[in-house]
Design an enzyme around this catalytic site. Structure first.
Site, mmCIF file in Angstrom:
data_model
loop_
_atom_site.group_PDB
_atom_site.id
_atom_site.type_symbol
_atom_site.label_atom_id
_atom_site.label_comp_id
_atom_site.label_asym_id
_atom_site.label_seq_id
_atom_site.Cartn_x
_atom_site.Cartn_y
_atom_site.Cartn_z
ATOM 1 N N ASP A 162 3.829 1.929 -2.590
ATOM 2 C CA ASP A 162 2.564 1.292 -2.922
ATOM 3 C C ASP A 162 2.893 0.096 -3.819
ATOM 4 O O ASP A 162 3.841 0.148 -4.603
ATOM 5 C CB ASP A 162 1.661 2.280 -3.664
ATOM 6 N N ASP A 186 1.265 5.558 -7.470
ATOM 7 C CA ASP A 186 1.046 5.685 -8.916
ATOM 8 C C ASP A 186 -0.256 6.369 -9.279
ATOM 9 O O ASP A 186 -0.588 6.452 -10.459
ATOM 10 C CB ASP A 186 1.067 4.301 -9.574
ATOM 11 N N ASP A 197 -3.461 7.100 -4.038
ATOM 12 C CA ASP A 197 -2.328 7.275 -3.127
ATOM 13 C C ASP A 197 -2.173 8.729 -2.687
ATOM 14 O O ASP A 197 -1.241 9.039 -1.948
ATOM 15 C CB ASP A 197 -1.035 6.811 -3.804
#
Length: 820
Positions: free
Chosen positions: A517, A714, A718
């Site tokens: 990400d 994080d 996600d």
């Protein structure tokens, strides 16, 4: 006329040689020396009052005067000021501290850090003590001493005279068991060596000149000493062997117990029959060698768990809780601290909870949690995590999460759970062990029957059966995976990598594709509002007020930055209600018109949002992202946020690319910004404008293409992608540890930890495979050799112990080969 210097508030001596101030609830105090100030603090904490006259009548005060911590008179004070009494630090020598013995004690009854200081000073002044370090937060004392000039008992007496109680750490239940095991081995070894010596003398014909009846009498000491070894040394072995029968959980103790008992009972039968063919020495040495192996195994396990123990002992036993009635605070048991309480942490102490620094400044060490040795400066407004050690300064902190809810508490809970978890391979190994021991017992019986059928003597059949029983090594199979599991979790924790389940090590070795990400993972995620681009007659102030109204109460990084900027510019949030949050933005109502802020697709579902080319071109670059706002379905403006690439991201990606991993970057931000960041880092595959479900779909597409995928993100956004991946990794963002759908958490927030974890996982898995391969190969070769009669029982049990210790040594080598 010159004013008088005043007098010490504790001992009453003159302040003409110096003054040591102290602020108390009753006002400022001044003392003639550091010793008086520290003793005053200690007595004040112990009594809850601050009356010097009362303190001078206490027993501790008199003892501190006798020990020289408090000066006796003006001459003594003058001598100190002229340096006649050398500081304890100068009296110690590096050579003495290096060559002395260490004594570790648990101290009971300390009220505050001043107590620890007084104990240290008392010991520094004692002849024969090179070094003393007393830690108030953990109630531990370590002293380095010369055994010729003093002793542990004398050191403990010094502490006792100050009114504190001491206990050896070895007196804990686990330490007592370890000490009992050593005593059991030492007694058994002494008796077994004597049995061996007398048996050798009998077998070698040393007593040939004595009549046979006299030689038979000499067998009595052998019988008695061997019986003592079996009864005392063999007690834990036979107990476990008997208890394993109803449960079917057979182990090494079952085989060794059966072998030793067979040799002993056969020897008793021969002894009672008048035969000199005795095997008491074999039975005794079997028990003794197994006790030796278990002792070495325990010490090896303690070495493997050293790093875990260091994490588990980070929790302080006491904390200085401050209240309105007692703003300076009093030390209370740490379990009484709750969220919302204020507590103070001084230099050398450990933060007992996660919280917000209210006042003070200092340098904090978080290395025990993150693996990062560099000190971090904290000041009012910064957040601090539990387990952080204060190197310098003093901090007043408001607890936000304490006990099991804190970062340290969650880490400990997760690591304990990981240690209890068994992998599928370990479960299969355990099932194999349940069949191995009965199989070996069956083969031993078959060997004995075969020897008897071939016409061999009974003693030959018994000895060969005993050899078969004791040479197999189920212990090596049983510890091959658990010991490596503990070592892997321990070493990962030392690097600031939290692994909730050991299966992550197995998955990491198979990974060949990594998906990152962008925001908060490759970049810091600390968004800064760089520019506001108003459209259609709106002003920057109006846009910021609307944005602040939408983001009120938001915990998202963008929302926090909008609110911070509005507060900084003195702009009140606009009254927007009701608000509804989505993964791509927030919407609400203002003046009966819909207001939306977020990604371009969210802010303008119809795709009509237009930004002048010159404004768009000036706003977007690789480290900037645009957040769009619409009012009443019409374009209102663009907020431009800036981010920075996280330190270590470039190095980590270079290494992963060199190792042959397929790399890709996904983000909810614009495609252009995502591709630019990926390009800067050398990643060709980049996808922007992705929803959380889109990220998960990207991961699933890679898996359908045959890749084993690791996803690293994080936060909660996600979670679908992390759950879809073969291995999910999270960069810790300061929230709940392990709350994300991740199997690994990088506590240092540095992607180089990802490279470290992949390398460590490969090493740990190789050790497991080596240990299992050696254990199976050993048993496959050793058992047939023993059945053939090529070994004696003593050689067999020695080979069995060497097999077990080889597995332990192989795992220890993994730990020693790692950088500190």
């Amino acid at each position: 006329m010159k004013s008088l210097p005043g007098a010490c508030d504790l001992c009453g001596l003159s302040l003409q040689y110096g003054s040591y101030p102290l602020s108390t609830p009753e006002g400022d105090r001044r003392f003639c020396c550091l010793g008086c100030r520290q003793v005053f603090v200690m007595l004040m904490e112990a009594s809850g009052a601050s009356d010097p006259a009362q303190f001078r009548r206490t027993e501790i005060y008199r003892r501190c005067v006798d020990a020289g911590i408090i000066p006796k008179d003006e001459n003594d004070l003058a001598a100190r000021s002229r340096g006649w009494a050398a500081p304890a630090e100068e009296r110690r020598t590096e050579e003495g501290a290096a060559s002395g013995l260490s004594l570790h004690l648990e101290i009971e009854g300390m009220w505050c850090p001043a107590c620890a200081w007084v104990i240290e000073e008392m010991l520094h002044r004692k002849d024969g003590v090179f070094k003393a370090a007393c830690h108030f937060s953990t109630d531990r004392l370590r002293a380095v001493y010369d055994p010729v000039r003093t002793s542990p008992e004398r050191i403990r007496q010094v502490v006792h005279r100050l009114g504190y109680r001491t206990a050896l750490p070895e007196e804990s239940p686990a330490r007592r068991r370890g000490r009992a095991e050593f005593v059991r081995f030492a007694v058994s070894a002494f008796l077994a060596m004597n049995v061996m010596m007398l048996s050798f003398a009998l077998y070698s014909g040393f007593f040939t000149e004595l009549p046979e009846e006299s030689v038979r009498y000499l067998s009595w000491p052998i019988f008695l000493m061997s019986t003592a070894v079996m009864a005392y040394g063999g007690l834990p072995i036979f107990s476990r062997a008997v208890l394993s029968i109803p449960t079917g959980a057979f182990g090494m103790e079952t085989l060794v117990g059966a072998g030793a008992a067979s040799a002993y009972l056969y020897s008793v039968f021969n002894f009672a029959s008048g035969s000199l063919h005795l095997y008491f020495d074999t039975a005794s040495m079997l028990i003794t060698l197994v006790l030796l192996g278990k002792l070495m195994e325990r010490r090896a396990k303690d070495r493997v768990q050293e790093d875990l123990t260091a994490v588990f002992t980070l929790r302080p036993a006491k904390v200085r809780i401050c209240t309105e009635n007692d703003p300076n605070g009093r030390y209370l048991p740490a379990e009484l601290l709750a969220a919302g309480d204020r507590f103070r942490v001084e230099a050398g102490e450990v933060a007992a909870a996660d919280g917000l620094v209210l006042e003070g400044a200092g340098i904090v060490d978080e290395s025990s949690l993150t693996g990062e040795a560099a000190g971090l400066r904290k000041r009012a407004g910064d957040r601090i995590v539990s387990g952080s050690r204060i190197h310098e300064g003093s901090l007043l902190i408001r607890a936000e999460a304490a006990g099991a809810d804190s970062v340290l508490g969650q880490m400990i809970q997760i690591m304990e759970t990981a240690l209890e978890e068994k992998t599928p391979l370990e479960t299969r190994t355990d099932r194999a062990l349940r069949f191995l021991v009965p199989l070996v017992l069956f083969l031993a019986a078959v060997t004995a029957v075969f020897c008897l059928l071939r016409g061999a003597a009974v003693e030959t059949a018994v000895i060969r059966a005993v050899t078969v029983m004791v040479i197999s090594c189920p212990c090596a199979l049983g510890i091959a995976i658990p010991l490596a599991r503990v070592a892997g979790i321990s070493m990962a924790g030392r690097r600031g990598i939290l692994v909730p389940g050991f299966s992550a090590f197995e998955e990491a070795e198979a990974v060949d594709a990594v998906v990152f990400d962008k925001t908060g993972t490759l970049t810091t995620g600390r968004w800064e509002l760089r520019e506001i681009l108003p459209l259609a007659g709106w002003t920057e102030t109006e846009l910021l007020a609307l944005a602040a109204g939408l983001e009120a109460g938001s915990d998202h990084a963008v929302g926090r930055e909008i609110l911070r900027q509005a507060q900084k510019r003195g702009i009140a949030p606009a009254p927007v209600a009701p608000r509804r949050q989505d993964a791509q933005g927030i919407c609400g109502s203002w003046n009966q018109e819909p207001v939306r802020i977020g990604s371009r697709g969210f802010a303008d579902p119809g795709g009509r949002f237009s930004v002048p080319d010159e404004k768009s071109a000036s706003a977007v670059d690789s480290l900037r992202s645009m957040v769009y706002m619409t009012v009443g379905g019409r374009s209102a403006g663009v907020l431009v946020f800036g981010d920075t690439i996280r330190e270590g991201s470039a190095a980590a990606i270079r290494q992963l690319a060199a190792d042959g991993y397929r790399l890709s970057v996904v983000s909810g931000d614009g495609t252009g910004a995502t591709a630019a960041i990926a390009g800067q880092l050398g990643v060709a595959d980049a996808s922007g404008d992705m929803t959380p479900e889109g990220k998960a779909g990207h991961v699933q597409e890679l898996r359908r293409s045959g890749y084993r995928v690791a996803m690293i993100g994080d936060g909660v956004n996600d979670a679908p992608a992390l759950a879809s991946a073969d291995l999910g990794l999270a960069v810790h963002g300061g929230g709940a540890v392990g709350a994300e759908a991740a199997q690994v958490t990088l506590m240092k927030r540095d992607l180089r930890q990802l490279v470290d974890f992949f390398a460590l996982a490969g090493q740990v898995n190789r050790k497991i495979h080596q240990n299992l391969a050696f254990s199976f190969l050993y048993n496959a070769i050793a058992i047939p050799v023993a059945m053939a009669g090529l070994l004696s029982p003593l050689v067999a049990v020695t080979a069995m112990l060497c097999s077990s210790l080889s597995v332990i040594g192989n795992t220890l080598w993994l730990i020693k080969s790692q950088p500190a």
